[in-house]
Design a protein around this motif. Structure first.
Motif, mmCIF file in Angstrom:
data_model
loop_
_atom_site.group_PDB
_atom_site.id
_atom_site.type_symbol
_atom_site.label_atom_id
_atom_site.label_comp_id
_atom_site.label_asym_id
_atom_site.label_seq_id
_atom_site.Cartn_x
_atom_site.Cartn_y
_atom_site.Cartn_z
ATOM 1 N N SER A 1 0.816 -1.221 0.000
ATOM 2 C CA SER A 1 0.000 0.000 0.000
ATOM 3 C C SER A 1 0.844 1.262 0.000
ATOM 4 O O SER A 1 2.051 1.231 0.249
ATOM 5 C CB SER A 1 -0.945 -0.006 1.206
ATOM 6 O OG SER A 1 -0.226 -0.195 2.406
ATOM 7 N N GLY A 2 0.197 2.382 -0.251
ATOM 8 C CA GLY A 2 0.883 3.663 -0.326
ATOM 9 C C GLY A 2 1.136 4.273 1.034
ATOM 10 O O GLY A 2 0.841 3.687 2.086
ATOM 11 N N GLY A 3 1.686 5.471 1.032
ATOM 12 C CA GLY A 3 2.058 6.145 2.267
ATOM 13 C C GLY A 3 0.883 6.342 3.201
ATOM 14 O O GLY A 3 -0.188 6.785 2.781
ATOM 15 N N GLY A 4 1.078 6.006 4.482
ATOM 16 C CA GLY A 4 0.051 6.190 5.485
ATOM 17 C C GLY A 4 -1.013 5.122 5.507
ATOM 18 O O GLY A 4 -1.897 5.143 6.363
ATOM 19 N N GLU A 5 -0.972 4.169 4.574
ATOM 20 C CA GLU A 5 -1.982 3.111 4.505
ATOM 21 C C GLU A 5 -1.393 1.784 4.976
ATOM 22 O O GLU A 5 -0.230 1.483 4.707
ATOM 23 C CB GLU A 5 -2.487 2.938 3.071
ATOM 24 C CG GLU A 5 -3.163 4.167 2.491
ATOM 25 C CD GLU A 5 -4.562 4.388 3.052
ATOM 26 O OE1 GLU A 5 -5.046 3.514 3.793
ATOM 27 O OE2 GLU A 5 -5.161 5.433 2.736
ATOM 28 N N ASP A 6 -2.212 0.974 5.665
ATOM 29 C CA ASP A 6 -1.750 -0.350 6.057
ATOM 30 C C ASP A 6 -2.390 -1.403 5.148
ATOM 31 O O ASP A 6 -2.990 -1.076 4.121
ATOM 32 C CB ASP A 6 -2.049 -0.620 7.540
ATOM 33 C CG ASP A 6 -3.543 -0.540 7.879
ATOM 34 O OD1 ASP A 6 -4.377 -0.770 6.972
ATOM 35 O OD2 ASP A 6 -3.865 -0.254 9.040
ATOM 36 N N SER A 7 -2.273 -2.667 5.544
ATOM 37 C CA SER A 7 -2.728 -3.761 4.685
ATOM 38 C C SER A 7 -4.226 -3.727 4.415
ATOM 39 O O SER A 7 -4.692 -4.274 3.407
ATOM 40 C CB SER A 7 -2.357 -5.100 5.330
ATOM 41 O OG SER A 7 -2.945 -5.217 6.621
ATOM 42 N N SER A 8 -4.995 -3.084 5.307
ATOM 43 C CA SER A 8 -6.442 -3.056 5.128
ATOM 44 C C SER A 8 -6.861 -2.296 3.862
ATOM 45 O O SER A 8 -8.004 -2.422 3.416
ATOM 46 C CB SER A 8 -7.121 -2.423 6.352
ATOM 47 O OG SER A 8 -6.763 -1.050 6.492
ATOM 48 N N TYR A 9 -5.942 -1.534 3.293
ATOM 49 C CA TYR A 9 -6.237 -0.821 2.049
ATOM 50 C C TYR A 9 -6.709 -1.788 0.958
ATOM 51 O O TYR A 9 -7.517 -1.423 0.103
ATOM 52 C CB TYR A 9 -4.981 -0.075 1.581
ATOM 53 C CG TYR A 9 -5.170 0.760 0.337
ATOM 54 C CD1 TYR A 9 -5.762 2.019 0.402
ATOM 55 C CD2 TYR A 9 -4.753 0.298 -0.910
ATOM 56 C CE1 TYR A 9 -5.945 2.784 -0.742
ATOM 57 C CE2 TYR A 9 -4.922 1.056 -2.052
ATOM 58 C CZ TYR A 9 -5.524 2.303 -1.965
ATOM 59 O OH TYR A 9 -5.699 3.055 -3.105
ATOM 60 N N VAL B 1 -2.009 -14.802 -1.869
ATOM 61 C CA VAL B 1 -2.026 -13.343 -1.810
ATOM 62 C C VAL B 1 -1.468 -12.907 -0.462
ATOM 63 O O VAL B 1 -1.911 -13.384 0.591
ATOM 64 C CB VAL B 1 -3.442 -12.779 -2.006
ATOM 65 C CG1 VAL B 1 -3.417 -11.248 -1.980
ATOM 66 C CG2 VAL B 1 -4.045 -13.283 -3.323
ATOM 67 N N ILE B 2 -0.492 -12.011 -0.503
ATOM 68 C CA ILE B 2 0.158 -11.524 0.712
ATOM 69 C C ILE B 2 0.002 -10.010 0.797
ATOM 70 O O ILE B 2 0.286 -9.297 -0.172
ATOM 71 C CB ILE B 2 1.656 -11.890 0.736
ATOM 72 C CG1 ILE B 2 1.826 -13.413 0.750
ATOM 73 C CG2 ILE B 2 2.352 -11.263 1.945
ATOM 74 C CD1 ILE B 2 3.275 -13.866 0.692
ATOM 75 N N THR B 3 -0.457 -9.549 1.942
ATOM 76 C CA THR B 3 -0.429 -8.120 2.260
ATOM 77 C C THR B 3 0.387 -7.959 3.534
ATOM 78 O O THR B 3 0.671 -8.941 4.226
ATOM 79 C CB THR B 3 -1.847 -7.557 2.482
ATOM 80 O OG1 THR B 3 -2.454 -8.232 3.602
ATOM 81 C CG2 THR B 3 -2.713 -7.750 1.248
ATOM 82 N N TYR B 4 0.773 -6.737 3.846
ATOM 83 C CA TYR B 4 1.527 -6.532 5.086
ATOM 84 C C TYR B 4 1.406 -5.095 5.543
ATOM 85 O O TYR B 4 1.036 -4.206 4.768
ATOM 86 C CB TYR B 4 2.990 -6.941 4.917
ATOM 87 C CG TYR B 4 3.857 -5.974 4.133
ATOM 88 C CD1 TYR B 4 4.857 -5.228 4.761
ATOM 89 C CD2 TYR B 4 3.689 -5.807 2.754
ATOM 90 C CE1 TYR B 4 5.664 -4.352 4.048
ATOM 91 C CE2 TYR B 4 4.487 -4.940 2.032
ATOM 92 C CZ TYR B 4 5.481 -4.209 2.695
ATOM 93 O OH TYR B 4 6.274 -3.327 1.988
ATOM 94 N N ASP B 5 1.688 -4.893 6.826
ATOM 95 C CA ASP B 5 1.701 -3.552 7.406
ATOM 96 C C ASP B 5 3.151 -3.075 7.480
ATOM 97 O O ASP B 5 3.976 -3.716 8.140
ATOM 98 C CB ASP B 5 1.121 -3.565 8.826
ATOM 99 C CG ASP B 5 -0.330 -4.018 8.864
ATOM 100 O OD1 ASP B 5 -1.057 -3.766 7.880
ATOM 101 O OD2 ASP B 5 -0.737 -4.624 9.883
ATOM 102 N N ALA C 1 6.286 -0.744 8.693
ATOM 103 C CA ALA C 1 6.656 -0.328 10.050
ATOM 104 C C ALA C 1 5.879 0.908 10.469
ATOM 105 O O ALA C 1 5.785 1.890 9.722
ATOM 106 C CB ALA C 1 8.157 -0.056 10.123
ATOM 107 N N GLY C 2 5.305 0.849 11.688
ATOM 108 C CA GLY C 2 4.569 1.978 12.234
ATOM 109 C C GLY C 2 3.118 2.039 11.826
ATOM 110 O O GLY C 2 2.396 2.942 12.256
ATOM 111 N N LEU C 3 2.658 1.086 11.021
ATOM 112 C CA LEU C 3 1.274 1.081 10.552
ATOM 113 C C LEU C 3 0.616 -0.250 10.908
ATOM 114 O O LEU C 3 1.289 -1.277 11.030
ATOM 115 C CB LEU C 3 1.218 1.306 9.045
ATOM 116 C CG LEU C 3 1.748 2.657 8.551
ATOM 117 C CD1 LEU C 3 1.908 2.651 7.038
ATOM 118 C CD2 LEU C 3 0.805 3.787 8.983
ATOM 119 N N GLY C 4 -0.699 -0.237 11.069
ATOM 120 C CA GLY C 4 -1.412 -1.465 11.371
ATOM 121 C C GLY C 4 -0.876 -2.130 12.622
ATOM 122 O O GLY C 4 -0.715 -1.504 13.664
#
Length: 306
Positions: free
Chosen positions: A83-91, A107-111, A113-116
């Protein structure tokens, strides 16, 4: 939708849009070395079976901090969504089940550092650290090749350096209105810094907010990071589809809109196996405005490599 294919073959961060957009293998086992895993809440239901499709959360350790990676298991290739800046995996939560059903891929998503659910790393944002986090996570999950990387906004910087360092890891990439090297000229960096100052001043009033924290840490290193990024190159061995939004992150500034689009076109022309796609009617949030298009281009990239 307009589409151009070139025989020769851009990305930015942004949460406070101007700065963070510029500033925004198969997993054969759920748990790799050093990865603690647990079942996450069901993200969706399979359209085919009606049964929940669950992502398993893995807490990855890298360089003394922990990051949350979420794996929806499939077979064959792996699709990684960044995801883009300021967004976590929930995007990506609405896209993951459709992508999983359409491709059968893991399918892999991730948070980041500092997010989610991922721990904060103090200090200015460093793209090298972000690349290391993604590399380490995939390695610990047992993902070593056949990855289609999907990167939005700021994640385009991570994608570029990851591709440079590990071309054999990637079978292809879909860069969704992403930061690309041609855009970050000295003149444009100066414009972005000036444009973002009011947003930075506002973020200072609530620095513990995760999005504000990332914006401020990105701003700290923005000039140096962007200057270096302008010199980066995408490896010819990795196919790339560049989706550029019609409105871009700079809707309301025609000059910057054109520069963003020109940078995308330049990136596509500068190397082989690169495709330019315009998301008609879309803002910078292409995955929200045109999920059909993003899904289609990911499917096309996965299918082209298999």
């Amino acid at each position: 939708m307009s589409r151009t294919i070139s025989h020769r073959s851009l990305a930015l961060p942004l949460s406070a849009l101007a700065l963070l957009a510029l500033t925004a293998g198969t997993v054969t086992a759920c748990t790799g070395p050093g990865a603690a895993s647990e079942s996450a809440a069901s993200q969706s239901a399979s359209h085919e079976t009606g049964q929940p499709v669950e992502a398993t959360r893995h807490m990855i350790d890298n360089d003394g901090h922990h990051l949350a990676f979420y794996v929806t298991e499939g077979t064959g290739p792996t699709v990684v969504l960044d995801s883009g800046g300021g967004e976590d995996s929930s995007y990506w939560k609405d896209l993951v089940p459709e992508l999983h059903e359409a491709t059968g891929a893991t399918v892999i998503t991730y948070d980041r550092a500092g997010l989610g659910q991922s721990e904060v790393v103090p200090g200015p944002w460093q793209v090298e650290s972000a690349v290391s986090d993604l590399e380490s996570g995939l390695e610990q999950l047992g993902v070593t090749d056949d990855v289609t990387l999907v990167s939005h906004s700021q994640a385009g910087q991570i994608a570029t350096y990851l591709a440079q360092d590990n071309p054999a890891l990637l079978s292809g990439a879909v860069l969704v209105d992403a930061n690309l090297p041609p855009f970050f000229t000295d003149e444009q960096i100066e414009r972005l810094v000036a444009f973002s100052q009011p947003q930075l001043d506002a973020a200072q009033e609530d620095p513990d907010n995760p999005q504000n924290r990332q914006l401020l840490s990105t701003a700290e290193s923005f000039v140096a990071t962007s200057t270096a990024f302008h010199q980066a190159t995408w490896p010819d061995a990795v196919p790339a589809t560049v989706i550029v939004s019609e409105k871009t992150p700079f809707d309301g500034s025609p000059e910057d809109v054109q520069r963003w689009k020109d940078a995308a076109a330049s990136f596509v022309q500068d190397g082989p196996r690169r495709t330019l796609v315009t998301a008609d009617g879309s803002s910078h949030d292409v995955a929200k405005d045109r999920p059909d298009l993003v899904l289609e281009e990911i499917e096309n990239m996965v299918a082209a490599q298999h």
